[in-house]
Every structure is written in C-alpha cells, then in structure tokens.
Design a protein around this motif. Sequence first.
Motif, PDB file in Angstrom:
ATOM      1  N   ALA A  67       5.534   5.272  -0.642  1.00 25.60           N
ATOM      2  CA  ALA A  67       6.704   5.126   0.156  1.00 25.60           C
ATOM      3  C   ALA A  67       6.477   4.054   1.310  1.00 25.60           C
ATOM      4  CB  ALA A  67       7.115   6.493   0.970  1.00 25.60           C
ATOM      5  N   ALA A  68       5.192   3.979   1.851  1.00 25.42           N
ATOM      6  CA  ALA A  68       4.731   2.847   2.888  1.00 25.42           C
ATOM      7  C   ALA A  68       4.854   1.483   2.157  1.00 25.42           C
ATOM      8  CB  ALA A  68       3.507   2.995   3.633  1.00 25.42           C
ATOM      9  N   LEU A  69       4.379   1.450   0.882  1.00 28.89           N
ATOM     10  CA  LEU A  69       4.294   0.265   0.206  1.00 28.89           C
ATOM     11  C   LEU A  69       5.826  -0.153  -0.147  1.00 28.89           C
ATOM     12  CD1 LEU A  69       3.142  -1.991  -1.185  1.00 28.89           C
ATOM     13  CD2 LEU A  69       2.797  -0.765  -2.992  1.00 28.89           C
ATOM     14  N   CYS A  70       6.810   0.601  -0.447  1.00 28.34           N
ATOM     15  CA  CYS A  70       8.140   0.310  -0.661  1.00 28.34           C
ATOM     16  C   CYS A  70       8.849  -0.091   0.492  1.00 28.34           C
ATOM     17  CB  CYS A  70       8.914   1.707  -1.193  1.00 28.34           C
ATOM     18  SG  CYS A  70       8.378   2.272  -2.807  1.00 28.34           S
ATOM     19  N   ARG A  71       8.565   0.521   1.652  1.00 31.39           N
ATOM     20  CA  ARG A  71       9.068  -0.185   2.824  1.00 31.39           C
ATOM     21  C   ARG A  71       8.489  -1.519   3.437  1.00 31.39           C
ATOM     22  NH1 ARG A  71       9.422   5.494   4.177  1.00 31.39           N
ATOM     23  NH2 ARG A  71       7.204   5.413   4.894  1.00 31.39           N
ATOM     24  N   GLU A  72       7.228  -1.692   3.010  1.00 33.05           N
ATOM     25  CA  GLU A  72       6.479  -2.828   3.109  1.00 33.05           C
ATOM     26  C   GLU A  72       7.229  -4.054   2.512  1.00 33.05           C
ATOM     27  OE1 GLU A  72       3.650  -5.624   4.719  1.00 33.05           O
ATOM     28  OE2 GLU A  72       3.575  -3.463   5.284  1.00 33.05           O
ATOM     29  N   VAL A  73       7.801  -3.699   1.322  1.00 36.80           N
ATOM     30  CA  VAL A  73       8.210  -4.886   0.423  1.00 36.80           C
ATOM     31  C   VAL A  73       9.696  -4.918   0.890  1.00 36.80           C
ATOM     32  CG1 VAL A  73       6.506  -5.071  -1.218  1.00 36.80           C
ATOM     33  CG2 VAL A  73       8.330  -3.454  -1.511  1.00 36.80           C
ATOM     34  N   GLY A  74      10.140  -4.221   1.768  1.00 35.47           N
ATOM     35  CA  GLY A  74      11.517  -4.516   2.200  1.00 35.47           C
ATOM     36  C   GLY A  74      12.700  -3.467   1.780  1.00 35.47           C
ATOM     37  N   LEU A  75      12.259  -2.327   1.013  1.00 35.95           N
ATOM     38  CA  LEU A  75      13.039  -1.373   0.405  1.00 35.95           C
ATOM     39  C   LEU A  75      13.811  -0.645   1.528  1.00 35.95           C
ATOM     40  CD1 LEU A  75      12.035  -2.256  -2.203  1.00 35.95           C
ATOM     41  CD2 LEU A  75      12.111   0.147  -3.021  1.00 35.95           C
ATOM     42  N   SER A  76      14.935  -0.008   1.654  1.00 38.74           N
ATOM     43  CA  SER A  76      15.442   0.672   2.655  1.00 38.74           C
ATOM     44  C   SER A  76      15.008   2.159   2.358  1.00 38.74           C
ATOM     45  CB  SER A  76      16.961   0.706   2.502  1.00 38.74           C
ATOM     46  OG  SER A  76      17.547   1.457   1.285  1.00 38.74           O
ATOM     47  N   ASP A  77      14.989   3.157   3.468  1.00 36.19           N
ATOM     48  CA  ASP A  77      14.682   4.183   3.311  1.00 36.19           C
ATOM     49  C   ASP A  77      15.307   5.039   2.053  1.00 36.19           C
ATOM     50  OD1 ASP A  77      12.966   3.875   5.417  1.00 36.19           O
ATOM     51  OD2 ASP A  77      14.237   4.927   6.825  1.00 36.19           O
ATOM     52  N   GLU A  78      16.506   4.838   1.869  1.00 39.10           N
ATOM     53  CA  GLU A  78      17.474   5.279   0.907  1.00 39.10           C
ATOM     54  C   GLU A  78      16.879   5.076  -0.494  1.00 39.10           C
ATOM     55  OE1 GLU A  78      21.933   5.512  -0.809  1.00 39.10           O
ATOM     56  OE2 GLU A  78      21.550   4.484   0.891  1.00 39.10           O
ATOM     57  N   LEU A  79      16.442   3.664  -0.593  1.00 37.06           N
ATOM     58  CA  LEU A  79      16.031   3.255  -1.810  1.00 37.06           C
ATOM     59  C   LEU A  79      14.565   3.788  -2.132  1.00 37.06           C
ATOM     60  CD1 LEU A  79      17.207   1.637  -4.263  1.00 37.06           C
ATOM     61  CD2 LEU A  79      16.209  -0.474  -3.158  1.00 37.06           C
ATOM     62  N   THR A  80      13.837   3.768  -1.127  1.00 32.04           N
ATOM     63  CA  THR A  80      12.270   4.112  -0.932  1.00 32.04           C
ATOM     64  C   THR A  80      12.365   5.728  -1.651  1.00 32.04           C
ATOM     65  OG1 THR A  80      11.699   2.675   0.620  1.00 32.04           O
ATOM     66  CG2 THR A  80      10.456   4.668   0.242  1.00 32.04           C
ATOM     67  N   VAL A 315       8.525 -10.860  -8.737  1.00 28.38           N
ATOM     68  CA  VAL A 315       9.018 -10.273  -9.855  1.00 28.38           C
ATOM     69  C   VAL A 315      10.707 -10.035  -9.902  1.00 28.38           C
ATOM     70  CG1 VAL A 315       8.914  -8.006 -10.941  1.00 28.38           C
ATOM     71  CG2 VAL A 315       6.941  -8.891 -10.251  1.00 28.38           C
ATOM     72  N   ARG A 316      10.937  -9.752  -8.576  1.00 19.36           N
ATOM     73  CA  ARG A 316      12.436  -9.563  -8.228  1.00 19.36           C
ATOM     74  C   ARG A 316      13.269 -10.885  -8.569  1.00 19.36           C
ATOM     75  NH1 ARG A 316      16.046  -5.697  -5.803  1.00 19.36           N
ATOM     76  NH2 ARG A 316      17.920  -6.782  -6.212  1.00 19.36           N
ATOM     77  N   LEU A 334       0.328  -3.341 -10.484  1.00 19.76           N
ATOM     78  CA  LEU A 334       1.187  -2.753 -11.286  1.00 19.76           C
ATOM     79  C   LEU A 334       2.102  -2.017 -10.268  1.00 19.76           C
ATOM     80  CD1 LEU A 334      -1.224  -0.766 -13.708  1.00 19.76           C
ATOM     81  CD2 LEU A 334       0.286  -2.705 -14.098  1.00 19.76           C
ATOM     82  N   PRO A 335       1.704  -1.408  -8.914  1.00 20.28           N
ATOM     83  CA  PRO A 335       2.796  -0.754  -8.262  1.00 20.28           C
ATOM     84  C   PRO A 335       3.814  -1.688  -7.753  1.00 20.28           C
ATOM     85  CG  PRO A 335       0.551  -0.357  -7.285  1.00 20.28           C
ATOM     86  CD  PRO A 335       0.285  -1.442  -8.371  1.00 20.28           C
ATOM     87  N   THR A 336       3.701  -2.863  -7.303  1.00 20.15           N
ATOM     88  CA  THR A 336       4.752  -3.649  -7.218  1.00 20.15           C
ATOM     89  C   THR A 336       5.474  -4.137  -8.269  1.00 20.15           C
ATOM     90  OG1 THR A 336       3.166  -5.551  -6.858  1.00 20.15           O
ATOM     91  CG2 THR A 336       4.191  -4.780  -4.863  1.00 20.15           C
ATOM     92  N   ARG A 337       4.990  -4.293  -9.365  1.00 22.41           N
ATOM     93  CA  ARG A 337       5.697  -4.608 -10.732  1.00 22.41           C
ATOM     94  C   ARG A 337       6.765  -3.465 -10.880  1.00 22.41           C
ATOM     95  NH1 ARG A 337       6.879  -8.743 -13.880  1.00 22.41           N
ATOM     96  NH2 ARG A 337       4.729  -9.434 -13.626  1.00 22.41           N
ATOM     97  N   TYR A 338       6.446  -2.088 -10.716  1.00 25.92           N
ATOM     98  CA  TYR A 338       7.297  -1.148 -10.995  1.00 25.92           C
ATOM     99  C   TYR A 338       8.381  -0.909  -9.882  1.00 25.92           C
ATOM    100  CZ  TYR A 338       4.682  -0.200 -15.291  1.00 25.92           C
ATOM    101  OH  TYR A 338       3.953  -0.551 -16.675  1.00 25.92           O
ATOM    102  N   ILE A 339       7.988  -1.237  -8.561  1.00 22.31           N
ATOM    103  CA  ILE A 339       8.877  -1.128  -7.680  1.00 22.31           C
ATOM    104  C   ILE A 339       9.879  -2.111  -7.518  1.00 22.31           C
ATOM    105  CG2 ILE A 339       8.970  -1.310  -4.764  1.00 22.31           C
ATOM    106  CD1 ILE A 339       6.227  -0.129  -4.699  1.00 22.31           C
ATOM    107  N   ALA A 340       9.413  -3.298  -7.808  1.00 24.15           N
ATOM    108  CA  ALA A 340      10.293  -4.261  -7.976  1.00 24.15           C
ATOM    109  C   ALA A 340      11.411  -4.027  -9.272  1.00 24.15           C
ATOM    110  CB  ALA A 340       9.838  -5.718  -8.276  1.00 24.15           C
ATOM    111  N   ASN A 341      10.841  -3.404 -10.190  1.00 24.62           N
ATOM    112  CA  ASN A 341      11.732  -3.191 -11.403  1.00 24.62           C
ATOM    113  C   ASN A 341      12.661  -2.085 -11.056  1.00 24.62           C
ATOM    114  OD1 ASN A 341      11.422  -4.410 -14.238  1.00 24.62           O
ATOM    115  ND2 ASN A 341       9.658  -4.800 -13.121  1.00 24.62           N
ATOM    116  N   PHE A 342      12.074  -0.964 -10.514  1.00 25.05           N
ATOM    117  CA  PHE A 342      13.103   0.278 -10.211  1.00 25.05           C
ATOM    118  C   PHE A 342      14.013  -0.022  -9.237  1.00 25.05           C
ATOM    119  CE2 PHE A 342       9.846   3.675 -12.012  1.00 25.05           C
ATOM    120  CZ  PHE A 342       9.740   3.049 -13.261  1.00 25.05           C
ATOM    121  N   ALA A 343      13.563  -0.788  -8.111  1.00 23.19           N
ATOM    122  CA  ALA A 343      14.572  -0.926  -7.117  1.00 23.19           C
ATOM    123  C   ALA A 343      15.624  -2.134  -7.607  1.00 23.19           C
ATOM    124  CB  ALA A 343      14.000  -1.704  -6.090  1.00 23.19           C
TER     125      ALA A 343
END
Length: 421
Positions: A67-80, A315-316, A334-343
């Motif tokens: 969750a912290a990494l999701c927020r680090e790359v700019g995802l909102s709390d809802e998307l995280t 990736v985004r 791998l984490p940011t590859r999938y975070i970018a895709n899933f977001a």
Amino acid sequence: MPDATLAALDDRLAETDAFLARAYPGEDGRRQPVHTVYIAADRYTPELPAEWGRIALDVVAEHGGMAALCREVGLSDELTAQVASRVEAKLVNEPIEDLRLDFEDGYGSRGDETEDADATAVAGRLANALEAGVAPAFVGLRFKCFEAPTRRRGVRTLDLFLSTLLAAHGSLPDGLVITFPKVSTVSQVEAMVAVCEAYEAAAGLPAGRLGFEIQVETPQLIMGADGSAAVAAAIHAGAGRVTSLHYGTYDYSASLGVSAEYQSLAHPGADYAKAVMQAAAAGTGVHLADGSTNILPLGDADAVKAAWRLHYDLVRRGLERAYYQGWDLHPHQLPTRYIANFAFYREGFSRAAQRLATYLGKADSAIMDEPATARALARYLYRGFVCGALDADELTRAAGATPAQLELLARPKSDTEQLVG
C-alpha cells in the motif's frame, strides 16, 4: 445499381480482398503478456519465477508494504485499496508471465562447448518445469543474431534448445517464444523463415509450428535504405510466423548516437521508432512490446523509491500509448510493473464497462459508440481481466458481457451482433 456492375466491382477488388484478409487478419485472440523477463539462460531453474515473486514481496515489505508503494507512485487511497492486494496475489500466483532465457547480450560469448552444454541443460530444466506445472505461461529463448560473426552459433543454440526440449517434453509447449534479435533487414527475416521451415521438416513438426518475435534494435529496420518502413515489410516477409515486435531501448538509442545518460524509453527517437512499429503492426495480429529501463530499484531507500517511481511512470506511459508489454530485468521491477498495469485497468474500468454495456443495449448513456470503439473497450476490459486487474464477476455485472464474450467482441472479424440487445 445493376447486378453486372456490382459483380464487376467484386471481380475488380477480389485480389485486394484476398490481400487484406491474408496480410491484415486482425487480432487472433492470443493472450499478450504484460512483460517479458530476461535472464542469462544458464541462471534459469524451475524455481526461478517463484523466487522472483518472493524477492519482490520481500523488498516491498522492507520499504513499508505494498500500500505504501502504491501511494509512493501516486495512487489515490481508493485505487490503492483496489490494487495493493491484487498485486500481492499476482506476485504469489504468477510473478512472471513471460520469461526469456537469453543466449545473446545477457549471456555473452563463452565458447562453443559451454554454450552447447548450457543450451542442452536449460532446455532440460524447462522440460522439468513444464512437467511440474511451474513454467510461466510464455517462455522461450533469445539466440544470437544473424550477423555474420554469430549467425551459425545462434542457429546451433536454437537447434540444440528446441531438440532437447522436444525430446524431453515430447512436444513444444503452446507458450514457446523465440526471440530473433538485432534484425536489420527484411532478408534476415526471410532467412529466419527458412530456418524455421528446415527445422520443422527435420523434426517432423507441422508446417508453421515455429513463430518468432522480431527485436527492433537497429534504425535500419525502422527506415530502410530506400526510405521505406522496413519493419512493415519484415512482418509480411515473416509469412505469418512473426508474433511480436519488441523495441530494444539501448542498442537502438546507441545506434542513433544518443548519449548514454539520455537513452530512455521516453526519448523522442524511441517514440518515433515505436510509432512506426505500431503502425506497421496494426491489423496484422502482431503484438507490440516496449523495451526496458536499466535504472534498477537497488541501493538505499531513496534510490529504490526513485527507481520504482521511474519504472512505474514509464510502464504507465507505455500503456497509455498502447504498448501493453515491456521488459523487466530484475525482480524488484515486478511490483511497479503490476501496480502500473492494475491501476491502468482499474482506473478506467467503470467508464469502459458503462460504455460497453450501453453499446450492447444493456444500459443508457449520452455517449454513442461505434463498433470499432466497442472493440477497443472490449480489448481494454479483457486485457485487464487476463492480467488479474479485473475479476470475472465484476466484469459481467458492469459490462453485461462475460470474459469469453469480451474476447470475441475484441476481434475485428468476429460476429458481434449476437452480443447486442
């Protein structure tokens, strides 16, 4: 209009009709992985994908959690909240979608005896992984290119790898991928077709069994000596065997004279090359893949987070430009590859599903989309489902179509009328 005139029109365009059907068949329903992981071939073991998943989860945990990494790359709390747990599950269940066992730049020149032994050994280990059900959905090799100094070595490695895998596994896996690197001319593609034909005949394989992806690493394949887009001719010279075009970030950039510090997926030269590749592949069923970044998430916390932000952004950026696949070189990517895709897929899910449901006559909207847009919406939603960003139940509820129906709708030549109404 007299029937004779219409018949004459059909006759006049019969050759064009046949050409378009043959050369531009559209999507064939093949799954496209979100990435290709490259490793030196001798490093491969059947346990490697699971190990990469564990390493990725461990480094994320060291830096505050997913969750912290999701927020680090700019995802909102809802998307995280929607993405973090899905990425964690992905890293457990399918950390690597496509794995390339590299005998080219990532392997180097180690002498014939060593490369022969490695080609045989790694094919045997892959056969074991296939038998155990732990091989990635897509896996194969990159052999040395067809330039004169490495041509025979590359073909020999390809032969040894395929023959060992065929003997040990009993067949070639459906997800087998062969990467043809440093292609500069159409004649090299024609030569690769001849190699495939010769191997199929010698091994008793069905004609056309072997396909290959072209790695675009030289400007000569983007713009030929006559000023034409040679990459387009290369696709069609592949006689239906070309499966993908992969952009090679660093070889291509270096060939343009770009300084090492400025070599990037976002360089204008890279954007031009990929735009030409994209236009050349359109309608052919050939997939397009972005390249890699060599800025890895390693070092102290600040360096790791900066590299993660860069990787996520690249990736985004690629996804927004319809480059749905790219290269990863380290488990920490791998984490940011999938975070970018899933977001990417979850952000647009509600809007895309609503528009598609409207097109299918199952919802009301102020937007009236045409069939081509409906296909694009279906492709978007289906890609999100296949990679794990979207669930089957929520797709069916929101879009009014099952994943299987979305797959059908995404194909240009499919009969979609049955889905409407």
